[in-house]
Write a protein that holds these residues in place. Structure first.
Motif, mmCIF file in Angstrom:
data_model
loop_
_atom_site.group_PDB
_atom_site.id
_atom_site.type_symbol
_atom_site.label_atom_id
_atom_site.label_comp_id
_atom_site.label_asym_id
_atom_site.label_seq_id
_atom_site.Cartn_x
_atom_site.Cartn_y
_atom_site.Cartn_z
ATOM 1 N N GLY A 178 25.486 2.592 5.981
ATOM 2 C CA GLY A 178 23.944 2.240 7.310
ATOM 3 C C GLY A 178 23.242 1.230 6.921
ATOM 4 O O GLY A 178 22.928 0.594 7.052
ATOM 5 N N THR A 179 23.935 0.996 5.402
ATOM 6 C CA THR A 179 23.475 -0.343 4.431
ATOM 7 C C THR A 179 23.763 -1.564 5.245
ATOM 8 O O THR A 179 23.067 -1.936 5.968
ATOM 9 C CB THR A 179 24.069 -0.602 3.186
ATOM 10 N N GLN A 180 25.587 -1.599 5.656
ATOM 11 C CA GLN A 180 25.917 -2.129 6.739
ATOM 12 C C GLN A 180 24.996 -2.777 7.978
ATOM 13 O O GLN A 180 24.943 -3.760 8.471
ATOM 14 C CB GLN A 180 27.129 -2.538 6.710
ATOM 15 N N PHE A 181 25.065 -1.118 8.787
ATOM 16 C CA PHE A 181 24.968 -1.303 10.193
ATOM 17 C C PHE A 181 22.927 -1.861 10.373
ATOM 18 O O PHE A 181 22.397 -3.048 11.178
ATOM 19 C CB PHE A 181 24.622 0.175 10.473
ATOM 20 N N GLY A 182 22.633 -1.925 8.752
ATOM 21 C CA GLY A 182 20.804 -2.675 8.983
ATOM 22 C C GLY A 182 20.766 -3.732 8.945
ATOM 23 O O GLY A 182 20.012 -4.923 9.622
ATOM 24 N N THR A 183 21.743 -4.517 7.999
ATOM 25 C CA THR A 183 22.072 -6.101 7.684
ATOM 26 C C THR A 183 22.315 -6.671 8.579
ATOM 27 O O THR A 183 21.509 -7.322 9.535
ATOM 28 C CB THR A 183 23.158 -6.264 6.618
ATOM 29 N N VAL A 184 23.130 -5.734 9.707
ATOM 30 C CA VAL A 184 23.773 -6.603 10.368
ATOM 31 C C VAL A 184 22.658 -6.987 11.751
ATOM 32 O O VAL A 184 22.105 -7.904 12.199
ATOM 33 C CB VAL A 184 24.868 -5.944 10.935
ATOM 34 N N VAL A 185 21.972 -5.887 12.446
ATOM 35 C CA VAL A 185 20.854 -5.571 13.268
ATOM 36 C C VAL A 185 19.663 -6.450 12.467
ATOM 37 O O VAL A 185 19.471 -7.889 13.471
ATOM 38 C CB VAL A 185 20.224 -4.107 13.187
ATOM 39 N N MET A 186 19.682 -6.463 11.422
ATOM 40 C CA MET A 186 18.167 -7.781 11.184
ATOM 41 C C MET A 186 18.405 -8.943 11.284
ATOM 42 O O MET A 186 17.977 -9.960 11.652
ATOM 43 C CB MET A 186 17.803 -6.945 9.474
ATOM 44 N N LEU A 187 19.776 -9.179 10.376
ATOM 45 C CA LEU A 187 20.332 -10.196 10.753
ATOM 46 C C LEU A 187 20.599 -10.477 12.298
ATOM 47 O O LEU A 187 20.046 -12.100 12.249
ATOM 48 C CB LEU A 187 21.576 -10.982 9.965
ATOM 49 N N ALA A 188 20.949 -10.409 12.767
ATOM 50 C CA ALA A 188 21.499 -10.845 13.745
ATOM 51 C C ALA A 188 20.185 -11.455 14.504
ATOM 52 O O ALA A 188 19.703 -11.374 15.938
ATOM 53 C CB ALA A 188 22.607 -9.734 15.073
ATOM 54 N N ALA A 189 19.433 -9.979 14.922
ATOM 55 C CA ALA A 189 18.404 -9.999 15.622
ATOM 56 C C ALA A 189 17.084 -10.851 14.899
ATOM 57 O O ALA A 189 16.619 -11.964 16.254
ATOM 58 C CB ALA A 189 17.877 -8.862 15.483
ATOM 59 N N ALA A 305 22.092 -16.477 12.746
ATOM 60 C CA ALA A 305 21.188 -16.278 12.349
ATOM 61 C C ALA A 305 22.724 -14.492 12.833
ATOM 62 O O ALA A 305 23.055 -14.214 12.108
ATOM 63 C CB ALA A 305 20.089 -15.550 12.983
ATOM 64 N N MET A 306 23.309 -15.126 13.182
ATOM 65 C CA MET A 306 24.512 -14.824 14.187
ATOM 66 C C MET A 306 25.725 -14.065 13.440
ATOM 67 O O MET A 306 25.739 -12.916 13.508
ATOM 68 C CB MET A 306 25.134 -14.759 16.051
ATOM 69 N N LEU A 307 25.861 -15.432 12.752
ATOM 70 C CA LEU A 307 27.453 -16.122 12.091
ATOM 71 C C LEU A 307 26.765 -15.147 11.399
ATOM 72 O O LEU A 307 27.860 -14.679 10.075
ATOM 73 C CB LEU A 307 27.279 -16.746 12.073
ATOM 74 N N SER A 308 25.616 -15.356 10.194
ATOM 75 C CA SER A 308 25.704 -14.534 8.990
ATOM 76 C C SER A 308 26.000 -12.911 9.468
ATOM 77 O O SER A 308 26.172 -11.861 8.172
ATOM 78 C CB SER A 308 23.590 -14.642 8.882
#
Length: 490
Positions: A178-189, A305-308
């Motif tokens: 979940g830590t990575q999922f939250g990171t992905v959603v936040m960085l991408a959005a 953001a998307m690439l991060s």
């Protein structure tokens, strides 16, 4: 109205009358899985609240922003690095108290308090920047760190009560992915939000509101331990409790913490060191990738953001790939528990180390290669969830939250020093040679930490885990029973 989870939600499973310790006859989805799903969501929100500033600060300091309707601040490189590290100034303070409080009052209470207060403060971040500039934002982030300092110790305490021995590695990895999922959603959005009509303040509003929603759901449906859950079946409760020798009532036993024995335990000291090395590398990349993308690879805020987010998406997905591989290895009994932990920890540290060394020699003309190496460096790090990350529970199920509090406290000193070190080394943000040194230092931490784990790491439950010899004998008998039933610890 009763909570519809457990026996009420899965009647066809609970009519089977499975044996309490027969793992093969358990329902495919039980209360313990739903509890872990809630933890997954909580950690997703927690990390969204941590990393929102990493992307937002790019928009907050970009005078060429595509959305000129919102304030822009003149923060230099050192000032930005200080802000990015500020969260951890508070975070390290409440790690050990977080382990103690979750042990005493229950992880439900400490997780709810930490994430809900942190979410409220996220909503106030744009106002803090407007009123007090970087100084007030720094203070706010420190307080958010204080709130989240209880999260990981509480999660380990929670899992030590809910994750049966035969499912330990799997459920721990599910939760922490979940830590990575939250990171992905936040960085991408965040990149899209910052460049839209909503502007960068909405980065903080969205993550803050998500945290409030989660806190309400958690308060209604979560329980600190199986004996406190209202709708869990008696069979599932006995199955979980029997693997940890937990009390079969609602009384929470407070055991005296063997501080001296913990502090002088070589397996624990090794665990602490490898955790420090992991955090240096992980948070160096997490906080600095947006700046590296913008200043070295010349990516704008949207693609930045998307690439991060891409490396953390790969990390999240690889978490499940590694779980699948581990399940196969355990079912066929190819590896002992110790070899399994050390193998996956080596994959999670040494493959990223090689990728970072290679990244140091890649220039802006080879953007795709740089992005691929960054993705490998971050993504393969997921293997550590099946390595040192679960080792706290291996060493001491009774004090797993306290152990996590101690190691995470020390490790997050590295999280403070890493961005500050980058700020000192990278005086010209477009200079690839300075970034090369950053990547070399990070690879060095991975090398040293995992080498020590290979040499001195242990997976056996330590003698100081037991408050008395009676519990130790009981636990040994239970371990033997689990072994005959084929429920190998993963």
């Amino acid at each position: 109205m009763p909570l519809l989870w457990g026996r009420d939600c899965f009647p066809r499973f609970y009519r089977r009358g499975y044996q309490p310790l027969g793992q093969n006859t358990l329902p495919s989805i039980g209360v313990r899985h739903f509890q872990c799903f809630l933890v997954f969501c909580g950690l997703s929100v927690a990390y969204a609240l941590r990393v929102n500033l990493s992307v937002a600060i790019v928009a907050m300091t970009d005078h060429n922003s595509t959305n000129p309707d919102f304030a822009v601040y003149d923060w230099d490189s050192k000032e930005k690095s200080l802000l990015l590290s500020s969260f951890f100034w508070g975070y390290v303070v409440t790690q050990i108290p977080g382990g103690f409080l979750s042990h005493k009052y229950g992880a439900k209470f400490t997780l709810f308090t930490g994430i809900s207060v942190c979410s409220l403060l996220a909503l106030l971040t744009p106002l803090a920047a407007e009123v007090g500039n970087s100084g007030l934002v720094f203070v706010l982030r420190v307080v958010q760190g204080l709130c989240q300092g209880v999260v990981f110790p509480s999660t380990h305490t929670f899992l030590s009560k809910w994750a049966p021995a035969g499912e330990r590695g799997r459920l721990v990895t599910y939760c922490y992915s979940g830590t990575q999922f939250g990171t992905v959603v936040m960085l991408a959005a965040s990149g899209f939000i910052a460049s839209s009509f909503l502007g960068w303040p909405s980065i903080f509003y969205v993550s803050g509101l998500a945290g409030i929603v989660w806190a309400i759901v958690w308060l209604i449906y979560a329980a600190s331990m199986p004996s406190e859950h209202k709708t869990i079946s008696e069979d599932e409760r006995r199955y979980i409790e029997s693997t940890f020798n937990q009390p079969r009532d609602n009384r929470r036993t407070i055991l005296p913490t063997p501080w001296l024995k913990i502090a002088t335990s070589m397996p624990f000291i090794t665990l602490l060191i490898v955790h420090c090395g992991q955090n240096w590398g992980f948070w160096t990349l997490l906080t600095e990738i947006p700046n590296y993308m913008k200043n070295v690879l010349n990516k704008d805020i949207k693609s930045n953001a998307m690439l991060s987010a891409l490396p953390y998406l790969v990390m999240c997905l690889l978490s499940y790939v590694f779980i699948f591989i581990t399940d196969i290895l355990n079912k066929r009994k190819f590896l002992s528990l110790s070899v399994s932990r050390k193998l996956f920890n080596s994959i999670g540290h040494w493959v990223p180390m090689v990728a970072l060394i290679a990244l140091g020699y890649v220039t802006a003309e080879h953007q795709k290669l740089a992005i691929a190496l960054l993705t490998i460096a971050v993504g393969v790090n997921a293997a550590t969830y099946l390595g040192f990350q679960v080792n706290h529970i291996d060493l001491s199920p009774n004090f797993a939250g306290t152990l996590m509090g101690i190691t995470n406290c020390a490790a997050n000193v590295m999280s403070i020093l890493a961005p500050l070190t980058v700020g000192i080394i990278v005086t010209e943000e477009t200079n690839p040679l300075q970034w090369r040194l950053v990547f070399f230092i990070t690879g060095g931490f991975y090398l040293v930490g995992n080498t020590l784990f290979l040499l001195f790491g242990k997976t056996e439950v330590q003698p100081w885990n037991y408050p008395n010899q009676r519990e130790r004998r009981s636990s040994s008998d239970q371990d033997a029973l689990l072994d005959t039933n084929g429920a190998e610890i993963t």
